[in-house]
Design a protein around this motif. Structure first.
Motif, PDB file in Angstrom:
ATOM      1  N   LEU A 187       0.849  -1.189   0.000  1.00  0.00           N
ATOM      2  CA  LEU A 187       0.000   0.000   0.000  1.00  0.00           C
ATOM      3  C   LEU A 187       0.878   1.231   0.000  1.00  0.00           C
ATOM      4  O   LEU A 187       1.944   1.254   0.658  1.00  0.00           O
ATOM      5  CB  LEU A 187      -0.870   0.011   1.267  1.00  0.00           C
ATOM      6  CG  LEU A 187      -2.386  -0.133   1.076  1.00  0.00           C
ATOM      7  CD1 LEU A 187      -2.710  -1.430   0.376  1.00  0.00           C
ATOM      8  CD2 LEU A 187      -3.090  -0.063   2.425  1.00  0.00           C
ATOM      9  N   THR A 188       0.423   2.239  -0.703  1.00  0.00           N
ATOM     10  CA  THR A 188       1.109   3.516  -0.545  1.00  0.00           C
ATOM     11  C   THR A 188       0.793   4.053   0.834  1.00  0.00           C
ATOM     12  O   THR A 188      -0.266   3.758   1.390  1.00  0.00           O
ATOM     13  CB  THR A 188       0.656   4.511  -1.613  1.00  0.00           C
ATOM     14  OG1 THR A 188      -0.780   4.663  -1.535  1.00  0.00           O
ATOM     15  CG2 THR A 188       1.012   3.996  -3.003  1.00  0.00           C
ATOM     16  N   PRO A 189       1.687   4.838   1.416  1.00  0.00           N
ATOM     17  CA  PRO A 189       1.462   5.291   2.788  1.00  0.00           C
ATOM     18  C   PRO A 189       0.150   6.053   2.966  1.00  0.00           C
ATOM     19  O   PRO A 189      -0.480   5.990   4.013  1.00  0.00           O
ATOM     20  CB  PRO A 189       2.677   6.201   3.073  1.00  0.00           C
ATOM     21  CG  PRO A 189       3.731   5.693   2.172  1.00  0.00           C
ATOM     22  CD  PRO A 189       3.027   5.235   0.920  1.00  0.00           C
ATOM     23  N   TYR A 229      -3.266   3.955  -3.220  1.00  0.00           N
ATOM     24  CA  TYR A 229      -3.010   2.907  -4.198  1.00  0.00           C
ATOM     25  C   TYR A 229      -2.489   1.662  -3.517  1.00  0.00           C
ATOM     26  O   TYR A 229      -1.859   1.717  -2.453  1.00  0.00           O
ATOM     27  CB  TYR A 229      -1.966   3.366  -5.228  1.00  0.00           C
ATOM     28  CG  TYR A 229      -2.417   4.508  -6.082  1.00  0.00           C
ATOM     29  CD1 TYR A 229      -2.049   5.832  -5.738  1.00  0.00           C
ATOM     30  CD2 TYR A 229      -3.201   4.289  -7.198  1.00  0.00           C
ATOM     31  CE1 TYR A 229      -2.469   6.876  -6.520  1.00  0.00           C
ATOM     32  CE2 TYR A 229      -3.606   5.352  -7.983  1.00  0.00           C
ATOM     33  CZ  TYR A 229      -3.245   6.654  -7.636  1.00  0.00           C
ATOM     34  OH  TYR A 229      -3.650   7.706  -8.417  1.00  0.00           O
ATOM     35  N   ALA A 230      -2.704   0.564  -4.202  1.00  0.00           N
ATOM     36  CA  ALA A 230      -2.079  -0.695  -3.794  1.00  0.00           C
ATOM     37  C   ALA A 230      -1.350  -1.248  -4.999  1.00  0.00           C
ATOM     38  O   ALA A 230      -1.856  -1.186  -6.131  1.00  0.00           O
ATOM     39  CB  ALA A 230      -3.118  -1.691  -3.311  1.00  0.00           C
ATOM     40  N   PHE A 231      -0.193  -1.761  -4.773  1.00  0.00           N
ATOM     41  CA  PHE A 231       0.585  -2.391  -5.817  1.00  0.00           C
ATOM     42  C   PHE A 231       0.562  -3.885  -5.568  1.00  0.00           C
ATOM     43  O   PHE A 231       0.874  -4.354  -4.489  1.00  0.00           O
ATOM     44  CB  PHE A 231       2.035  -1.898  -5.796  1.00  0.00           C
ATOM     45  CG  PHE A 231       2.176  -0.427  -6.027  1.00  0.00           C
ATOM     46  CD1 PHE A 231       2.131   0.468  -4.946  1.00  0.00           C
ATOM     47  CD2 PHE A 231       2.344   0.075  -7.299  1.00  0.00           C
ATOM     48  CE1 PHE A 231       2.264   1.829  -5.153  1.00  0.00           C
ATOM     49  CE2 PHE A 231       2.473   1.436  -7.509  1.00  0.00           C
ATOM     50  CZ  PHE A 231       2.432   2.317  -6.438  1.00  0.00           C
ATOM     51  N   THR A 237       3.384  -8.190 -15.321  1.00  0.00           N
ATOM     52  CA  THR A 237       2.958  -6.806 -15.132  1.00  0.00           C
ATOM     53  C   THR A 237       2.681  -6.586 -13.661  1.00  0.00           C
ATOM     54  O   THR A 237       2.462  -7.531 -12.894  1.00  0.00           O
ATOM     55  CB  THR A 237       1.678  -6.476 -15.914  1.00  0.00           C
ATOM     56  OG1 THR A 237       0.650  -7.416 -15.529  1.00  0.00           O
ATOM     57  CG2 THR A 237       1.915  -6.571 -17.412  1.00  0.00           C
ATOM     58  N   LEU A 238       2.697  -5.338 -13.306  1.00  0.00           N
ATOM     59  CA  LEU A 238       2.399  -4.951 -11.940  1.00  0.00           C
ATOM     60  C   LEU A 238       0.992  -4.372 -11.933  1.00  0.00           C
ATOM     61  O   LEU A 238       0.628  -3.558 -12.785  1.00  0.00           O
ATOM     62  CB  LEU A 238       3.416  -3.888 -11.483  1.00  0.00           C
ATOM     63  CG  LEU A 238       3.403  -3.510  -9.999  1.00  0.00           C
ATOM     64  CD1 LEU A 238       3.881  -4.679  -9.156  1.00  0.00           C
ATOM     65  CD2 LEU A 238       4.310  -2.293  -9.784  1.00  0.00           C
ATOM     66  N   GLN A 239       0.203  -4.819 -10.987  1.00  0.00           N
ATOM     67  CA  GLN A 239      -1.185  -4.330 -10.924  1.00  0.00           C
ATOM     68  C   GLN A 239      -1.246  -3.103 -10.024  1.00  0.00           C
ATOM     69  O   GLN A 239      -0.878  -3.174  -8.854  1.00  0.00           O
ATOM     70  CB  GLN A 239      -2.114  -5.414 -10.373  1.00  0.00           C
ATOM     71  CG  GLN A 239      -1.943  -6.789 -11.010  1.00  0.00           C
ATOM     72  CD  GLN A 239      -2.050  -6.749 -12.507  1.00  0.00           C
ATOM     73  OE1 GLN A 239      -2.990  -6.180 -13.065  1.00  0.00           O
ATOM     74  NE2 GLN A 239      -1.081  -7.355 -13.190  1.00  0.00           N
ATOM     75  N   ILE A 240      -1.678  -2.000 -10.584  1.00  0.00           N
ATOM     76  CA  ILE A 240      -1.849  -0.785  -9.799  1.00  0.00           C
ATOM     77  C   ILE A 240      -3.335  -0.668  -9.481  1.00  0.00           C
ATOM     78  O   ILE A 240      -4.171  -0.562 -10.394  1.00  0.00           O
ATOM     79  CB  ILE A 240      -1.406   0.473 -10.594  1.00  0.00           C
ATOM     80  CG1 ILE A 240      -0.004   0.277 -11.161  1.00  0.00           C
ATOM     81  CG2 ILE A 240      -1.492   1.707  -9.690  1.00  0.00           C
ATOM     82  CD1 ILE A 240       1.092   0.153 -10.121  1.00  0.00           C
TER      83      ILE A 240
END
Lengths: 515, 203, 519
Positions: free
Chosen positions: A248-250, A254-256, A264-267
């Motif tokens: 998680l972004t602080p 967003y969650a990565f 691929t990376l899921q945003i």
């Protein structure tokens, strides 16, 4: 034996702790391949590397006592109690909790200790100072517990890969989780995605994201009535790729999601509920948010690159950083403070790592005496404790003194100082103090606590009365604790500055003191 | 070594002076500790003064003694240790009462007697009989009272013209005695059948 | 028949007669109280009190026979466990025990507190089990804790026996409070303020509140019970306890175990101290606020301080079985097959040793000396004087001196005529003395510990034992069948001998007592 096993199944809380068994018990493989494919499939990528297993990060500590700056809490599953040991005077207090407390954790403000009582499907909230306890029932058969950073909430779930200590023989659900508001205790059950495997909390404690392979369930913890908002990650939830990592972004926007075998990376936009795949380098194996919270670093092992994403604008083009060499590192660890990170791998027998200055993006590649099992950085990052595998790299000379031995390396990341040590047995746990001065570790079957001075790079050997089980440090203090094997409970506290080791034995008896 | 004093046969209220041997049976547990067979064997003196033709005031004294050696085992020792001491018990009885009889002929008669009995007992304990002044000597005394009743037969033979007659008698009776505490050492109650045989003068 | 003449000659020329075998006339295990010496007469079934003025009197137990005497610490009386026969036959002709048919004859028991020659309250203590055989007393001497300290002796079970109780008796009023404390209490200790009692039982330690003013716990309640094991199948038997740190902690040693339990009596918690061996003895060094452990299986002394209970170990030359406190340090010695007598400084760990020529039988500590009786050495291998000493009983004088860099003062070893049967210590302005009794020797040896010279004090009979009297004198029991006590004044060596009290009730019928109560 049963008791010691039960004791060994306790969950740690705050404080820097690490258990090298955790990775094995979590199901991720800590076995290092002896060359050749570890995957069942053929080499899926075209890099010519041997496919290896996922990187092994010790990021979650189970089965251990929980520490605050003043106390250590030990759950006694055999007696349905939690014992609090005061560090200052070794005073012991015990309180009754629910049946078979398998886990104890403490909140970040040290005001509460929380147990997951598997035997009667409850969570007990204990006031750390007064030891007053309140229990609240939760859904059946939960065996895992996580606390929010602010200490307002706890979440429990059932992890099928994890051993349960107790069973109420109720319904075993693969979609349920229990949120518990801690003060006052209140149970909020909910159904989330299939097979929840954990939760991520925003730093402000306002958001919880329940992670399943096929979806994320977002819970707004500020709402009066908690409910999950599902965000699908795959069309078929039952056949979704494994979500190996979710960060998680602080700010909780967003969650990565890094999925196994997915390039691929899921945003995930948690507010909008959208999932956007973005390119990431070949064979992404690890990712972490930088300590300043500004960027997400993804290690693309086969690409020999680090892909760096802006946390505030994750869909923007990431910056790429090439490895300094063609070494197939797959893991990255950042120091909590400072600008240092370390690149290494635990899934291949590669005896090297790279110290990464994140401000200059300069890599300092270091050869190691043996491959890596785990790396712990000091809080500032100027010293690294490297725990090596017993196995050696393929080209190692058998006459080398480290050959087929357990070893530990203490190295300055910003200097040339190093201390390479053959150790007696397999290190099983480690911890570092918050003041960047000491690291500690214990070994399997060896009755000592090893204290490593980050200043002198020299070890101290503290004799213990019996074999250690767990080791940890007290937050905010220069003090280590280590629990040891004893049928009646034993824990020691070590102050390296005063060189004082204080031990209390038999603290489990305290749970049976009748008043 | 008896000194015989002649009993006077008082067919018509003569004075009497006798010496006799007495045996008193008893099943007293206290006395059983102090005497070998539980009996009291005494020698005695008796005198009589006629009050009436058929009534004589009699009084007398009897003295008996018994000895015993005590042995006890100290159970606290590994092999037991034997300790011993000796006892000597002396019973003096002083009797006073009445005697009445009826003659069969001039030289024989049957009689009965009832007398008050005062018993004075002495018990001495000595743990070292070879030493006359050792501290382990204990002496205790006590007095008790009772009654004796007996019936007997006596015969008298005149001794020429002296006016004296030599009498022989035998009597059988019962002595009742109250428990007598001889200091702290003993409590005896020598009840029982008593018999006497004696001889004396009548005058 | 000759006696009639012999009376006037020698009254102590007793007549001959038969032989009687009886139970012991008196029990030499007398109890010295402040008002006299109490003696049990087994044959007579009586309790007598003997005074140093030469008199004795029977203590009225209302016909009961004293079975056990339990002394008090202060000398203020004693506890008497007594029994009496009961006949379940109301026939008024049944007067003596022998009169009662056997099947109707039973026994009842009671415990009484006897002071000043009589039962307190003229009655037994209500509710105290007659199986009790041990007592511990509060520091102020006002409270006694009675319990059964089972040592293999026969216990009469009448109905049922409760092995879980301790009876607290107020020695002033005779009031009794019974407290259930756990199975088979082994040891009892009063805290320094006498407000609590710490009771060691199998697998647990209980703390009983004795203070009626306490707000936390009712008086006579078990306030805290400390478990010594978590496994009910495992019996943990405590064998010794000391209170340290002003009574804040209790250190409890366990039979056949290396563990020492540290019980925090204030915070109510438990810590375990693991020693390397099973301790044979422990003692508190009050001056240095430490507890000292010795071992009969290791030549080592361990010291535990009372703040953090950290252990320090010090090697010695020989194992020790016992340790006692002296005025200058702790004294460790061995009463088995070793000879060292070690003076130990618990603060520094320094020690010095003296040599006992033979194995120690009994050791007592005076102000400046320790004295020990010693038995013949079975493992003698010496010759000459050494062999001679080994073959005999001995007496050692060990000057007690601080552990400094200087060598200790040599011990003095004396050879004894026979086996020592009694040892006591006395002191006056001129010195310190040991009072020594020897088997079969009717002399009390008063040994000057300063110069090893001995005065002989004549006794009227060979002695059995010696004990202290609350009035400062010593009481020597003499080996006679009629009973003999010698009151010895250690100041002027004066002796007052009282004999004959065992003849009380020698020849008396056994009467059934308390028939009126039954009616």
């Amino acid at each position: 034996m049963i008791r010691s096993t039960l004791i060994a199944l306790l969950v740690s809380g705050c404080g820097e702790t690490s258990d090298m068994y955790a990775s094995e018990e979590a199901g991720t493989s800590a076995d290092l391949a002896e060359g050749g494919d570890a995957d069942a499939d053929a080499d899926a990528d075209a890099d010519g590397d041997t496919d290896t297993d996922s990187e092994n990060e010790d990021d979650y500590m189970k089965l251990a006592p929980a520490a605050t700056d003043a106390y250590v809490f030990v759950a006694n599953p055999g007696r349905d109690t939690v014992t609090r040991i005061a560090v200052s005077d070794l005073a012991v207090l015990t309180t009754d909790v629910g049946h078979i407390p398998s886990t104890v954790q403490t909140t970040s403000d040290y005001s509460l200790a929380i147990t997951l009582d598997e035997g009667d499907d409850s969570v007990t909230v204990i006031a750390a100072e007064t030891m007053e306890a309140q229990s609240v029932e939760i859904r059946d058969n939960m065996n895992s517990l996580s606390l929010s950073p602010t200490g307002d909430f706890a979440m429990t779930w059932y992890d099928p890969d994890k051993e349960s200590l107790g069973s109420s023989n109720g319904v075993v659900s693969f979609n349920e989780v229990s949120f518990v508001r801690l003060d006052p205790p209140e149970h909020v059950p909910m159904a989330v995605g299939y097979n929840p495997k954990g939760v991520r909390w925003s730093d402000d404690g306002k958001l919880a994201v329940v992670v399943s392979d096929g979806s994320l369930s977002v819970v707004d913890l500020t709402a009066a009535a908690l409910s999950p908002t599902r965000i699908m990650l795959a069309e078929d939830e039952l056949d979704a790729p494994v979500a190996e990592e979710v960060v998680l972004t602080p700010d909780g926007l967003y969650a990565f999601v890094r999925q196994r075998g997915v390039e691929t990376l899921q945003i995930v936009d948690l507010a909008e509920g959208t999932v956007t795949p973005v390119d990431v380098g070949e064979d992404p194996t690890d990712m972490d948010v930088t300590p300043d919270g500004q960027r997400l670093a993804v290690v693309a092992r086969s690409a020999r690159q680090i892909w760096s994403y802006d946390v505030d604008d994750p869909l923007a083009t990431p910056s790429l950083l090439d490895f300094p060499s063609d070494t197939a590192w797959g893991a990255v660890s950042f120091a909590d403070g400072g600008d240092t990170a370390v690149l290494y791998t635990t899934s291949a027998l590669i005896p090297s790592l790279a110290v990464w200055d994140t401000t200059t993006d300069f890599f300092d590649e270091r050869s190691l005496i043996k491959p890596v099992k785990a790396v712990a950085l000091s809080p500032v990052g100027d010293v690294a404790m490297v725990f090596h595998t017993k196995q050696d790299a393929d080209d190692t000379d058998p006459s080398e003194q480290f050959y087929n031995e357990w070893a530990v390396t203490l190295m300055e990341t910003d200097g040339l100082g190093e201390n390479r040590m053959v150790v007696e047995a397999e290190p099983t746990g480690y911890s570092v103090t918050d003041d960047d001065r000491w690291g500690f570790y214990v070994m399997d079957g060896v009755s000592t606590l090893e204290a490593l001075s980050f200043e002198s790079l020299l070890p101290e050997h503290l004799k213990l009365a019996s074999d250690p089980v767990f080791v940890g440090t007290l937050p905010g203090r220069t003090m280590a604790w280590t629990s040891q094997q004893h049928e009646l409970g034993r824990i020691s506290f070590y102050d390296p500055d005063a060189d004082e080791l204080n031990t209390i034995t038999g603290f489990e008896l305290n749970s049976d003191i009748e008043h | 070594m008896l000194s015989l004093i002649l009993i006077g046969a008082a067919l018509a209220g003569d004075r009497e002076l006798d010496v006799h041997l007495s045996v008193q049976g008893s099943d007293d547990p206290g006395w059983n500790y102090l005497s070998e067979d539980g009996h009291l064997t005494s020698i005695g003196l008796r005198g009589g003064y006629p009050l009436h033709k058929h009534l004589v005031l009699v009084g007398g004294w009897e003295h008996g003694a018994a000895g015993m050696e005590f042995n006890s085992y100290d159970d606290s020792g590994d092999d037991g240790s034997e300790t011993s001491f000796q006892t000597g018990s002396y019973i003096n009885q002083f009797q006073l009462g009445l005697k009445s009889g009826f003659g069969v002929n001039n030289w024989a008669k049957f009689y009965g007697t009832v007398q008050g009995d005062m018993l004075y007992g002495i018990v001495r304990v000595d743990d070292d009989p070879d030493d006359d002044e050792n501290p382990g000597q204990v002496e205790a005394t006590g007095v008790g009272f009772g009654v004796l009743a007996a019936a007997g037969f006596e015969t008298a033979v005149p001794l020429g013209k002296s006016g004296l007659s030599l009498a022989f008698y035998g009597e059988l009776g019962y002595t009742w005695l109250a428990p007598t505490h001889i200091g702290e050492v003993a409590t005896i109650q020598i009840d029982g059948v008593s018999g006497r045989v004696g001889t004396g003068l009548r005058f | 028949m000759l006696s009639i003449f012999l009376i006037g000659c020698d009254p102590w020329n007793l007549p001959g007669g038969g032989n009687q075998f009886i139970e012991s006339t008196w029990d030499p295990a007398v109890v010295a109280a402040s008002d006299g010496v109490y003696v049990r007469l087994p044959h007579a079934g009586r309790l007598v009190r003997v005074k140093p003025d030469g008199t004795w009197s029977q203590v009225d137990l209302d016909g009961a026979t004293p079975e056990k005497l339990i002394p008090t610490d202060s000398g203020n009386g004693l506890f008497v466990v007594a029994s009496w026969p009961v006949c379940d036959d109301d026939d008024p002709l049944v007067v003596n025990v022998d009169d009662c048919p056997g099947e109707k004859l039973g026994t009842e028991y009671e415990v009484a507190l006897v002071q000043d020659g009589k039962r307190v309250g003229n009655a037994a203590l209500d509710g105290v089990a007659p199986q009790v055989n041990a007592a511990v007393y509060s520091h102020d001497g006002e409270m006694a804790a009675l319990y059964l300290d089972y040592n293999g002796e026969e216990i009469v079970v009448d109905g049922l026996v409760n092995l879980n109780e301790v009876a607290f008796v107020n020695l002033g009023s005779g009031s009794v409070n019974r407290v259930a404390v756990g199975f088979a209490p082994e040891t009892i200790l009063f805290t320094g303020d006498d407000k609590r009692a710490v009771i060691l039982s199998r697998s647990q330690v209980a703390v009983v509140n004795l203070d009626s003013a306490s707000e936390d716990c009712e008086a006579w309640d078990v306030c805290v019970t400390y478990p010594l094991t978590l496994d009910a199948d495992q019996a943990v038997v405590p064998n010794n306890v000391v209170l340290v740190a002003d009574g804040s902690y209790a250190l409890v040693s366990i039979t056949s175990k290396k563990d020492v339990y540290v019980l925090d009596l204030v915070n109510e918690s438990i810590d375990l101290l693991e020693l390397d061996n099973v301790p044979s003895a422990m003692a508190v060094d009050e001056a240095n606020d430490r507890t000292v452990f010795v071992y009969d299986s290791a030549a080592r002394i361990d010291v535990v301080e009372h703040e953090f209970f950290e252990l320090s170990s010090f090697s010695t030359d020989e194992p020790a079985t016992s340790v006692v406190a002296t005025s200058v340090g702790m004294l460790a010695y061995n009463d088995q097959n070793y000879h060292d007598v070690v003076t130990f400084d618990a603060a520094t760990g320094d020690w010095h040793e003296q040599r006992a020529e033979n194995p120690v039988m009994e050791l007592l500590v005076a102000e400046h000396y320790a004295v020990a009786t010693m038995r013949p050495d079975n493992y003698t291998s010496g010759s000459g004087t050494s062999a001679f000493y080994d073959e005999n009983y001995g007496f050692g004088i060990f000057p007690v001196s601080p552990v400094t860099g200087d060598d200790p003062i040599d011990a003095i070893s004396l050879v004894l005529e026979s086996e020592p049967v009694g040892l006591a210590l006395s002191a006056d302005d001129e010195g310190e003395y040991a009072l020594l009794l020897l088997d079969g020797v009717d002399t009390l040896l008063k040994v000057n510990l300063g110069n090893a010279s001995a005065d002989e004090i004549s006794l009227e009979a060979p002695p059995i034992g010696i004990q202290n009297s609350p009035d400062g004198r010593f009481i020597v029991t003499g080996d006679t069948g009629v009973g003999m006590l010698s009151f010895v004044d250690p100041v002027d060596n004066g002796v007052v001998t009282v004999a004959g009290f065992a003849t009380s009730g020698l020849a008396a019928p056994a009467v059934l007592p308390r028939r009126e109560e039954k009616e």
